[in-house]
Design a protein around this motif. Sequence first.
Motif, PDB file in Angstrom:
ATOM      1  N   LEU A   1       1.038  -1.029   0.155  1.00 14.75           N
ATOM      2  CA  LEU A   1      -0.183   0.576  -0.074  1.00 14.75           C
ATOM      3  C   LEU A   1       1.033   1.035  -0.021  1.00 14.75           C
ATOM      4  O   LEU A   1       1.904   1.187   0.315  1.00 14.75           O
ATOM      5  CB  LEU A   1      -1.097   0.300   1.255  1.00 14.75           C
ATOM      6  N   VAL A   2       0.781   2.107  -0.765  1.00 12.77           N
ATOM      7  CA  VAL A   2       1.097   3.530  -0.765  1.00 12.77           C
ATOM      8  C   VAL A   2       0.199   4.709  -0.596  1.00 12.77           C
ATOM      9  O   VAL A   2      -0.729   5.094  -1.725  1.00 12.77           O
ATOM     10  CB  VAL A   2       1.893   3.571  -2.253  1.00 12.77           C
ATOM     11  N   LEU A   3       0.176   5.433   0.462  1.00 17.20           N
ATOM     12  CA  LEU A   3      -0.032   6.452   0.057  1.00 17.20           C
ATOM     13  C   LEU A   3       0.600   8.081  -0.457  1.00 17.20           C
ATOM     14  O   LEU A   3       1.250   8.050  -0.259  1.00 17.20           O
ATOM     15  CB  LEU A   3      -0.137   6.822   2.209  1.00 17.20           C
ATOM     16  N   VAL A   4      -0.695   8.610  -1.088  1.00 13.76           N
ATOM     17  CA  VAL A   4       0.002   9.436  -1.995  1.00 13.76           C
ATOM     18  C   VAL A   4      -1.045  10.174  -1.614  1.00 13.76           C
ATOM     19  O   VAL A   4      -2.472  11.136  -2.132  1.00 13.76           O
ATOM     20  CB  VAL A   4      -0.743   9.309  -3.574  1.00 13.76           C
TER      21      VAL A   4
ATOM     22  N   ASP B   1       2.905 -13.312   8.547  1.00 14.60           N
ATOM     23  CA  ASP B   1       4.303 -13.197   7.490  1.00 14.60           C
ATOM     24  C   ASP B   1       3.557 -13.167   6.320  1.00 14.60           C
ATOM     25  O   ASP B   1       4.321 -12.865   5.657  1.00 14.60           O
ATOM     26  CB  ASP B   1       5.037 -14.772   7.479  1.00 14.60           C
ATOM     27  N   ASP B   2       1.907 -13.033   5.870  1.00 14.36           N
ATOM     28  CA  ASP B   2       2.030 -12.242   4.775  1.00 14.36           C
ATOM     29  C   ASP B   2       1.546 -11.040   5.027  1.00 14.36           C
ATOM     30  O   ASP B   2       1.726 -10.379   3.147  1.00 14.36           O
ATOM     31  CB  ASP B   2       1.177 -13.448   4.028  1.00 14.36           C
ATOM     32  N   LEU B   3       2.017 -10.023   5.231  1.00 14.60           N
ATOM     33  CA  LEU B   3       1.478  -8.950   5.462  1.00 14.60           C
ATOM     34  C   LEU B   3       2.590  -7.688   4.554  1.00 14.60           C
ATOM     35  O   LEU B   3       3.276  -8.058   5.346  1.00 14.60           O
ATOM     36  CB  LEU B   3       1.237  -7.761   6.699  1.00 14.60           C
ATOM     37  N   ARG B   4       2.197  -7.253   3.997  1.00 17.20           N
ATOM     38  CA  ARG B   4       3.098  -6.629   3.172  1.00 17.20           C
ATOM     39  C   ARG B   4       3.445  -5.079   4.183  1.00 17.20           C
ATOM     40  O   ARG B   4       2.862  -4.435   4.599  1.00 17.20           O
ATOM     41  CB  ARG B   4       2.121  -6.217   1.290  1.00 17.20           C
ATOM     42  N   GLU B   5       4.387  -4.887   2.871  1.00 20.12           N
ATOM     43  CA  GLU B   5       5.348  -3.257   3.481  1.00 20.12           C
ATOM     44  C   GLU B   5       4.155  -2.086   2.975  1.00 20.12           C
ATOM     45  O   GLU B   5       3.802  -1.866   1.931  1.00 20.12           O
ATOM     46  CB  GLU B   5       6.869  -3.330   3.147  1.00 20.12           C
ATOM     47  N   ARG B   6       3.648  -1.095   3.587  1.00 18.06           N
ATOM     48  CA  ARG B   6       3.623  -0.292   3.179  1.00 18.06           C
ATOM     49  C   ARG B   6       4.631   1.579   3.005  1.00 18.06           C
ATOM     50  O   ARG B   6       5.219   1.617   4.645  1.00 18.06           O
ATOM     51  CB  ARG B   6       1.954   0.215   4.581  1.00 18.06           C
ATOM     52  N   PHE B   7       4.102   2.238   2.802  1.00 19.30           N
ATOM     53  CA  PHE B   7       4.536   3.169   2.420  1.00 19.30           C
ATOM     54  C   PHE B   7       3.343   4.273   2.587  1.00 19.30           C
ATOM     55  O   PHE B   7       2.482   4.460   2.234  1.00 19.30           O
ATOM     56  CB  PHE B   7       5.456   3.597   1.217  1.00 19.30           C
ATOM     57  N   THR B   8       4.346   5.839   2.091  1.00 21.28           N
ATOM     58  CA  THR B   8       3.493   7.486   1.999  1.00 21.28           C
ATOM     59  C   THR B   8       5.100   7.975   1.963  1.00 21.28           C
ATOM     60  O   THR B   8       5.422   8.308   2.168  1.00 21.28           O
ATOM     61  CB  THR B   8       2.926   7.515   3.950  1.00 21.28           C
ATOM     62  N   PHE B   9       4.085   8.782   0.702  1.00 21.01           N
ATOM     63  CA  PHE B   9       4.869  10.069   0.347  1.00 21.01           C
ATOM     64  C   PHE B   9       4.791  11.019   0.922  1.00 21.01           C
ATOM     65  O   PHE B   9       3.504  10.851   1.944  1.00 21.01           O
ATOM     66  CB  PHE B   9       4.581  10.347  -0.999  1.00 21.01           C
ATOM     67  N   PHE B  10       6.097  11.433   2.139  1.00 16.70           N
ATOM     68  CA  PHE B  10       5.656  12.462   3.179  1.00 16.70           C
ATOM     69  C   PHE B  10       5.868  13.450   2.448  1.00 16.70           C
ATOM     70  O   PHE B  10       7.220  14.048   2.548  1.00 16.70           O
ATOM     71  CB  PHE B  10       5.935  11.835   4.230  1.00 16.70           C
ATOM     72  N   GLY B  11       5.698  14.848   2.380  1.00 18.42           N
ATOM     73  CA  GLY B  11       5.799  16.003   1.787  1.00 18.42           C
ATOM     74  C   GLY B  11       6.107  17.500   3.087  1.00 18.42           C
ATOM     75  O   GLY B  11       5.132  17.576   3.602  1.00 18.42           O
ATOM     76  N   THR B  12       7.306  17.927   3.482  1.00 22.73           N
ATOM     77  CA  THR B  12       7.567  18.863   4.002  1.00 22.73           C
ATOM     78  C   THR B  12       8.394  19.985   3.636  1.00 22.73           C
ATOM     79  O   THR B  12       9.068  19.926   2.581  1.00 22.73           O
ATOM     80  CB  THR B  12       7.946  18.524   5.456  1.00 22.73           C
ATOM     81  N   ARG B  13       8.012  21.326   3.555  1.00 19.11           N
ATOM     82  CA  ARG B  13       8.924  22.545   3.321  1.00 19.11           C
ATOM     83  C   ARG B  13       9.631  22.607   4.417  1.00 19.11           C
ATOM     84  O   ARG B  13      11.310  22.924   4.281  1.00 19.11           O
ATOM     85  CB  ARG B  13       8.050  23.577   3.291  1.00 19.11           C
ATOM     86  N   SER B  14      10.394  21.867   5.567  1.00 20.28           N
ATOM     87  CA  SER B  14      11.581  22.656   5.702  1.00 20.28           C
ATOM     88  C   SER B  14      11.262  20.995   6.900  1.00 20.28           C
ATOM     89  O   SER B  14      10.301  20.073   7.666  1.00 20.28           O
ATOM     90  CB  SER B  14      11.561  23.065   7.561  1.00 20.28           C
TER      91      SER B  14
ATOM     92  N   LEU C   1       7.816  12.022  10.784  1.00 19.56           N
ATOM     93  CA  LEU C   1       8.726  11.672  10.058  1.00 19.56           C
ATOM     94  C   LEU C   1       8.649   9.753  11.347  1.00 19.56           C
ATOM     95  O   LEU C   1       8.009   8.735  10.792  1.00 19.56           O
ATOM     96  CB  LEU C   1       9.862  11.766   9.431  1.00 19.56           C
ATOM     97  N   GLU C   2       8.423  10.228  12.460  1.00 19.40           N
ATOM     98  CA  GLU C   2       8.873   8.600  13.222  1.00 19.40           C
ATOM     99  C   GLU C   2       7.463   8.524  14.138  1.00 19.40           C
ATOM    100  O   GLU C   2       6.965   6.947  14.171  1.00 19.40           O
ATOM    101  CB  GLU C   2       9.411   9.124  14.756  1.00 19.40           C
ATOM    102  N   ASP C   3       6.501   9.607  13.996  1.00 22.30           N
ATOM    103  CA  ASP C   3       4.890   8.777  13.429  1.00 22.30           C
ATOM    104  C   ASP C   3       4.620   7.609  12.906  1.00 22.30           C
ATOM    105  O   ASP C   3       4.120   7.085  13.207  1.00 22.30           O
ATOM    106  CB  ASP C   3       3.907  10.356  13.731  1.00 22.30           C
ATOM    107  N   TRP C   4       4.965   8.352  11.679  1.00 23.83           N
ATOM    108  CA  TRP C   4       4.185   7.843  10.670  1.00 23.83           C
ATOM    109  C   TRP C   4       5.156   6.350  10.451  1.00 23.83           C
ATOM    110  O   TRP C   4       4.432   5.036  10.626  1.00 23.83           O
ATOM    111  CB  TRP C   4       4.839   7.795   9.207  1.00 23.83           C
ATOM    112  N   LYS C   5       6.475   5.820  11.038  1.00 28.65           N
ATOM    113  CA  LYS C   5       7.149   4.425  11.441  1.00 28.65           C
ATOM    114  C   LYS C   5       6.516   3.560  12.449  1.00 28.65           C
ATOM    115  O   LYS C   5       6.404   2.457  12.481  1.00 28.65           O
ATOM    116  CB  LYS C   5       8.823   4.396  11.454  1.00 28.65           C
ATOM    117  N   ALA C   6       5.879   4.566  13.403  1.00 29.17           N
ATOM    118  CA  ALA C   6       5.003   3.856  14.205  1.00 29.17           C
ATOM    119  C   ALA C   6       4.251   3.319  13.860  1.00 29.17           C
ATOM    120  O   ALA C   6       3.114   2.590  14.885  1.00 29.17           O
ATOM    121  CB  ALA C   6       5.488   5.025  15.852  1.00 29.17           C
ATOM    122  N   ARG C   7       3.184   4.060  13.094  1.00 29.65           N
ATOM    123  CA  ARG C   7       2.332   3.303  12.347  1.00 29.65           C
ATOM    124  C   ARG C   7       2.552   2.549  11.631  1.00 29.65           C
ATOM    125  O   ARG C   7       1.428   2.015  11.297  1.00 29.65           O
ATOM    126  CB  ARG C   7       1.132   3.942  11.669  1.00 29.65           C
ATOM    127  N   GLY C   8       4.289   2.171  11.369  1.00 35.02           N
ATOM    128  CA  GLY C   8       4.325   0.602  10.178  1.00 35.02           C
ATOM    129  C   GLY C   8       3.949   1.382   9.241  1.00 35.02           C
ATOM    130  O   GLY C   8       3.740   0.388   8.166  1.00 35.02           O
TER     131      GLY C   8
END
Length: 254
Positions: free
Chosen positions: A98-101, A125-138, A144-151
């Motif tokens: 899953l990729v969140l945009v 063990d069949d759970l796929r990795e999840r990603f998100t495109f996360f944009g900031t100006r600074s 970033l750690e909050d996203w990681k904490a949510r797996g």
Amino acid sequence: MRLADRGGATTVVTTNFDLLLEGGTKRGSRVDTYALGSIPRPTRQADFAGVLHIHGALDPDQSRFSELVLSDQDFGEFYLRRRVVPDFIYDAARLFHLVLVGYSANDPPMRYLLNAVAADGSRFDDLRERFTFFGTRSPDPVALEDWKARGITPIHYDAADDHKALQLTLERWAEYSAINGKPNRINAEIRRIVKSTRAAASETDKDLFDHLIRRSNTSERIRLAAVASKAKADLGWLDAISKIGAEKERTLRP
């Protein structure tokens, strides 16, 4: 929408109510619209396709009622009582990366749902990795750690100029698509990368080369190997192709 093409089936999930994605397909092609309870169960089969509006979709006929997730009561109805969204997300997370945009996932029900999916990683063990495109100006290390904490693995980018970096990334990714990418562009990248030896190449170029080979089927891998060989690639590149091919063969064995 080009990235959502799995080869004969275009599938993308959205929380938007509008039908703009449906208009972003190739001229003459047709993509179905599904919303809430009508969304098909996730599967790798071609019939799992369309724009899937998990929070509902506006009916093109404005005189007709559109069932939408807007209020707390709506979230309770479709997340807790009917379980339309949770069951869909749980199944999709086991079949696809899953990729969140452009989605913060800060709606409390979705936030808890993604946390539950992350917790499943220690049990299934069949759970796929999840990603998100996360944009900031600074820099924002806390977010970033909050996203990681949510797996969820955050892919950070500079959000300047109306998220221009994200737009360029998605366009380039689509050009390299194994399904409907641009072969001439892919060939040019292979030739550019193998001008240097694999040992001297940057990690970025080695990762891109390996990705282009790894995501290919057998015939495409043979074609790209021929492109690299004709460009007089050193043995390091050709050895990498052989190793990736061996990876796939091991994966296919029962």
